[in-house]
Design a protein around this motif. Structure first.
Motif, PDB file in Angstrom:
ATOM      1  N   HIS A  84      19.209  30.379  55.867  1.00 46.37           N
ATOM      2  CA  HIS A  84      18.409  31.521  55.418  1.00 46.37           C
ATOM      3  C   HIS A  84      18.557  31.662  53.902  1.00 46.37           C
ATOM      4  N   LYS A  85      17.665  31.025  53.182  1.00 51.10           N
ATOM      5  CA  LYS A  85      17.737  30.998  51.721  1.00 51.10           C
ATOM      6  C   LYS A  85      17.761  32.397  51.122  1.00 51.10           C
ATOM      7  N   ALA A  86      16.970  33.300  51.658  1.00 45.97           N
ATOM      8  CA  ALA A  86      16.864  34.635  51.065  1.00 45.97           C
ATOM      9  C   ALA A  86      18.207  35.352  51.026  1.00 45.97           C
ATOM     10  N   TYR A  92      23.171  36.809  45.297  1.00 49.82           N
ATOM     11  CA  TYR A  92      23.484  36.509  43.906  1.00 49.82           C
ATOM     12  C   TYR A  92      22.691  37.359  42.917  1.00 49.82           C
ATOM     13  N   ALA A  93      21.828  38.214  43.423  1.00 47.07           N
ATOM     14  CA  ALA A  93      21.171  39.212  42.574  1.00 47.07           C
ATOM     15  C   ALA A  93      21.925  40.542  42.603  1.00 47.07           C
ATOM     16  N   ASP A 101      18.138  38.450  38.855  1.00 47.68           N
ATOM     17  CA  ASP A 101      16.920  38.039  39.537  1.00 47.68           C
ATOM     18  C   ASP A 101      17.290  37.141  40.721  1.00 47.68           C
ATOM     19  N   ARG A 102      16.280  36.695  41.412  1.00 44.28           N
ATOM     20  CA  ARG A 102      16.479  35.832  42.584  1.00 44.28           C
ATOM     21  C   ARG A 102      15.947  34.420  42.306  1.00 44.28           C
ATOM     22  N   TRP A 107      20.105  27.463  41.280  1.00 44.68           N
ATOM     23  CA  TRP A 107      20.926  26.769  42.266  1.00 44.68           C
ATOM     24  C   TRP A 107      20.810  25.257  42.079  1.00 44.68           C
ATOM     25  N   PRO A 108      21.915  24.580  41.765  1.00 44.70           N
ATOM     26  CA  PRO A 108      21.844  23.130  41.547  1.00 44.70           C
ATOM     27  C   PRO A 108      21.552  22.354  42.827  1.00 44.70           C
TER      28      PRO A 108
END
Length: 200
Positions: A84-86, A92-93, A101-102, A107-108
């Motif tokens: 779940h990427k969100a 991290y916001a 921000d999102r 993200w590497p």
């Protein structure tokens, strides 16, 4: 345990995974590390014959099953891990992470997939501990929409694969890929500089 872990591709269809063992598999998955303790994973658990048939119908082309699929379909338990990427972009916001921000570009690598993969590995290792066999395999990308529809998977959740679990069957065979042999430490470990290999 680690030396005994291998992918099992045939299962005894008459021996279900006991409920308490299933719960340990899932509880151990939740012990996986995750960036920012985001825990951006979810697990679809399929145990009944109807649920498993629906999974195979959604993720295969419907033709006559080959030997691999015939054996894999005997697994009494399927666990489909979703990332779940969100959850990571939201985490991290938050103020303690310092980003405002999102932006996914920060993200590497997609840690939502990495962390869900680590959770899946804990399922595989716990299966070995419990005397079970298990196999991690992929869901074809073109079949993902059918999988979503078949099980009502919300938008934003992506399957990273599937873990089949059960007691090994009598037709379990080693993958031909194993003939390649396991790469040695000297081939993959680089100490201090990429040109310096080996454990010397």
């Amino acid at each position: 345990m680690l030396r005994r872990r291998r992918m099992v591709r045939d299962y005894d269809p008459d021996r279900p995974v006991p409920p308490e063992v299933r719960e340990r598999l899932l509880a151990h998955a939740l012990r996986a590390p995750s960036a920012g303790f985001s825990q951006g994973w979810a697990f679809l658990v399929l145990e009944t014959a109807e649920e498993r048939d629906r999974f195979w119908a959604a993720t295969t082309d419907g033709g006559a099953p080959d030997g691999w699929l015939t054996r894999m379909r005997r697994a009494p338990l399927l666990v489909v891990p979703f990332s779940h990427k969100a959850a990571y972009l939201d985490r991290y916001a938050e103020p303690d992470k310092g980003w405002t921000d999102r932006d996914e570009a920060r993200w590497p690598v997609p840690y939502w997939d990495v962390d869900t993969g680590m959770a899946s590995l804990l399922v595989l290792l716990t299966a070995v501990d419990e005397g079970l066999g298990a196999c991690f395999f992929g869901v074809p990308p073109e079949r993902v929409p059918a999988l979503r529809q078949a099980f009502g998977v919300p938008d934003g959740y992506r399957p990273v694969g599937c873990v089949s679990v059960g007691y090994p069957g009598t037709e379990d065979r080693r993958s031909p890929s194993l003939r390649r042999g396991r790469r040695g430490v000297d081939e993959v470990v680089h100490r201090g500089h990429w040109g310096a290999t080996g454990a010397h």
